[in-house]
Design a protein around this motif. Sequence first.
Motif, PDB file in Angstrom:
ATOM      1  N   GLU A   1       0.851  -1.187   0.000  1.00 50.97           N
ATOM      2  CA  GLU A   1       0.000   0.000   0.000  1.00 50.97           C
ATOM      3  C   GLU A   1       0.888   1.238   0.000  1.00 50.97           C
ATOM      4  N   GLU A   2       0.492   2.243  -0.754  1.00 52.10           N
ATOM      5  CA  GLU A   2       1.263   3.483  -0.821  1.00 52.10           C
ATOM      6  C   GLU A   2       0.357   4.670  -0.517  1.00 52.10           C
ATOM      7  N   ARG A   3       0.881   5.599   0.292  1.00 50.41           N
ATOM      8  CA  ARG A   3       0.197   6.860   0.578  1.00 50.41           C
ATOM      9  C   ARG A   3       1.068   7.975   0.026  1.00 50.41           C
ATOM     10  N   LEU A   4       0.478   8.787  -0.862  1.00 45.61           N
ATOM     11  CA  LEU A   4       1.236   9.837  -1.539  1.00 45.61           C
ATOM     12  C   LEU A   4       0.693  11.207  -1.160  1.00 45.61           C
TER      13      LEU A   4
ATOM     14  N   ARG B   1      -3.942   0.464 -18.170  1.00 43.19           N
ATOM     15  CA  ARG B   1      -4.655  -0.723 -17.687  1.00 43.19           C
ATOM     16  C   ARG B   1      -3.697  -1.855 -17.335  1.00 43.19           C
ATOM     17  N   ILE B   2      -2.640  -1.498 -16.628  1.00 39.03           N
ATOM     18  CA  ILE B   2      -1.691  -2.502 -16.165  1.00 39.03           C
ATOM     19  C   ILE B   2      -2.254  -3.156 -14.911  1.00 39.03           C
ATOM     20  N   PRO B   3      -2.418  -4.474 -14.888  1.00 40.01           N
ATOM     21  CA  PRO B   3      -3.004  -5.145 -13.719  1.00 40.01           C
ATOM     22  C   PRO B   3      -2.149  -4.947 -12.465  1.00 40.01           C
ATOM     23  N   GLY B   4      -2.835  -4.935 -11.327  1.00 42.54           N
ATOM     24  CA  GLY B   4      -2.144  -4.831 -10.053  1.00 42.54           C
ATOM     25  C   GLY B   4      -1.813  -3.415  -9.634  1.00 42.54           C
ATOM     26  N   VAL B   5      -2.315  -2.414 -10.332  1.00 41.88           N
ATOM     27  CA  VAL B   5      -2.085  -1.010  -9.977  1.00 41.88           C
ATOM     28  C   VAL B   5      -3.462  -0.370  -9.818  1.00 41.88           C
ATOM     29  N   ALA B   6      -3.870  -0.096  -8.576  1.00 46.35           N
ATOM     30  CA  ALA B   6      -5.221   0.411  -8.322  1.00 46.35           C
ATOM     31  C   ALA B   6      -5.168   1.558  -7.323  1.00 46.35           C
ATOM     32  N   ARG B   7      -5.822   2.661  -7.666  1.00 46.66           N
ATOM     33  CA  ARG B   7      -5.934   3.784  -6.737  1.00 46.66           C
ATOM     34  C   ARG B   7      -7.185   3.596  -5.894  1.00 46.66           C
TER      35      ARG B   7
ATOM     36  N   GLU C   1      -3.297  10.734  -1.925  1.00 43.34           N
ATOM     37  CA  GLU C   1      -3.720   9.583  -2.722  1.00 43.34           C
ATOM     38  C   GLU C   1      -3.285   8.311  -2.029  1.00 43.34           C
ATOM     39  N   ARG C   2      -4.097   7.291  -2.164  1.00 43.89           N
ATOM     40  CA  ARG C   2      -3.725   5.965  -1.662  1.00 43.89           C
ATOM     41  C   ARG C   2      -3.819   4.961  -2.803  1.00 43.89           C
ATOM     42  N   TRP C   3      -2.807   4.112  -2.890  1.00 43.95           N
ATOM     43  CA  TRP C   3      -2.705   3.131  -3.973  1.00 43.95           C
ATOM     44  C   TRP C   3      -2.497   1.741  -3.377  1.00 43.95           C
ATOM     45  N   SER C   4      -2.994   0.748  -4.107  1.00 46.08           N
ATOM     46  CA  SER C   4      -2.753  -0.650  -3.756  1.00 46.08           C
ATOM     47  C   SER C   4      -2.019  -1.310  -4.925  1.00 46.08           C
TER      48      SER C   4
END
Length: 747
Positions: free
Chosen positions: A387-390, A411-417, A431-434
């Motif tokens: 998880e990333e917090r920006l 549309r690269i899999p595994g990159v979701a905001r 922003e938070r990303w998974s």
Amino acid sequence: MTVTFLGVRHHSPACARLVADTIRSVRPAYVLVEGPADMNHRMDELLLGHELPIAVYTSYRDPERRHGSWTPLCDYSPEWTALTAGHEAGAELRFIDLPAWHPALADVRNRYADAEARYSEVTGRLCRTFAVDNVDALWDHLFEIEPDDGLAERLATYFELVRGDTRAGPDDLAREAYMAQWVRAAVADAGDRPVVVVTGGFHRPALIRLAEQGDRSWPEMPEPPAEATVGSYLVPYSFQRLDAFDGYQSGMPSPGYYQHLWESGPADAARGLTERVTARLRARRQPVSTADLIAARATADGLALMRGHPHPARVDVLDGLAGALVSEAIETPLPWAARGPLRAGSHPVIVEMIAALSGDRVGRLHRSTPLPPLVHAVLAVLGGPGEERLDLGEEADRERSRLLHRLRVLRIPGVARTSGPRPAGGTELVERWSLTDSDDRLPALIEAGGYGVDPQEAAAAALAERIRGADLDQLADVLFDTALCGIGELTGQVLDDLARAVGAAVDLGPLGRTLTVALAMWRHDHLFRTSGSTTVGTIVRAATRRALWLAEGVRGGPAPADLPRINAVMAVRDALRHAGASLGLDRDAALGVADRLAASQEAPPDLRGASLGLGWSLRGTAAADPARAVRGAFVPASAGDWLAGLFALAREEVLHTDGMLELLDELVGGMTDHEFLVALPALRQAFGFFPPRERHLIATRLVERRAGGASGWDLMRLDAAPDLVAAGMALDERVEAALRREGLITS
């Protein structure tokens, strides 16, 4: 000299065995295979030792269009066994079809999905003759579960019959002429040594005829247009992408089953299919008893015997399982009775059966396989799962955000905001990303490499393509994605496409949303560096003019207030207020439209109210006499919808104009009980445009006018739901009317 033409069905184990056995037997000088001829100089790359399935992915991009296509290969693809057996036999290997980017293949997304629709009439007759449901069951019946004796002759007869007198189109003729020249050249070069030609069965009859005479020199390789960018790379493929039940339109459905058939034969494949279905259902806590399995196998064996099969075929096993495991009525046809994706509403057990047949195999490329620059550029900086917090106020985090948004756009899999700024939303600086691992990431990155060599270039090309294909309701999101990706100015053809999309708008609501987002970006989006953007300014200018033109053409009688339409007029007002001078918007023309609409009896009430509010908010007054304008436009039957438009555009003007609240109170108070009840839902919506503090102010002033020292808060609090109150008032009115009718009350 001997030429052996093998017509095959793509992804058929029976054809794959025939091809391999033929090549091992005749040991030809050349093995010629239907496939992209521009990959011939990379044949060693194709034979590195990959785990199949894989595919050759070709991307084409020029200023006018982008095209991507695949040439998929699995262990039991006849084309693959031709290459591997030919390599072992020491033959020269050649792909002989036109490159995937060629205009003859411009509409082909998958090279091996090109034949069966052409001869559906013939196969339909054969299906009726052999009493099977579709071409897949027909193929199994004729070839996959039958002994291999005489297979070549049966295949030749089948393809001669299904091609028959079918007229090939110009694209097929171009492909067959090109392939035939390769055949003639290889035959001339081979001398007395044999040549084997492996193509789709549809093309075999034509190639036999065309190979007899003509130019025997090696064909030239077609070159793409000078302004085009073309790239071909190997990509990992999956059984899911190969499966006809997932939408793939060539070869065999249920690739997991046919892999087992290829490896173990039809008898073991039938047993294995039953075992996989059972294991999958039990893993999902679906009860499958030993008695059910016995019944399924007995039914499958009986069906195979009745249908004349030496071993249970795929449909025999499936029919047996369905009969044993599904006890309720099935509302949709069994999916193996037709081709194509599963239908909505398919029974859950049937869905799991199809998934078990499909298999979950995913191909893997050899570690030495060349990859497009985009793959290396992304994998070098993407990092591992987590998880990333920006914090978008920090430049480093903002740059990381742009990278992730570019991958999201691609549309690269595994990159979701999971959270962050939204179009036309409030300022949000976090922003938070998974980020998760995905087997589909590498294929997606390779395919996205057709857009560009790095994430910024690729995302810009992908966004330009989305703009060209977007309808107006999607355009605002595309514009916002452009800002999130940090692409900068889009110019030239893309700008023309944007302006053309706005200029062709026919729906005021979506156009208003686009204008709202574009104006917000143009005015104050310093975070993503779009403030004052020339491109966005062009969109604001074009959308404002188009919205005014569309608004003047809207017609319609009383109807519920259309909030998107009202919001579009609000967007026009804001554009004229905040960007009119800078962008050269014609304020006088806008006021003329507003005045005409406000006075038009043909325009819907909400638009008339919004137009009055537009003129009022821009001038600071509703023409010369606000009270007269409001009194003249107020119609009890549509009062709520008209006020919704007025309040949305001129809320503050109404609130702070002397005597205006009192006038509205007088007009609403003059409505009959019936008129008020009809208008009540729309009136509540209209006054919802005032925030709580202003609603309290309105209530206080009305209480002072009507009830002296009572509290304004009391008018804003209801112990019951508004619809219940309205229903009670309507009941009171009916009771009073009945009493009057019976003479029980007279006052």
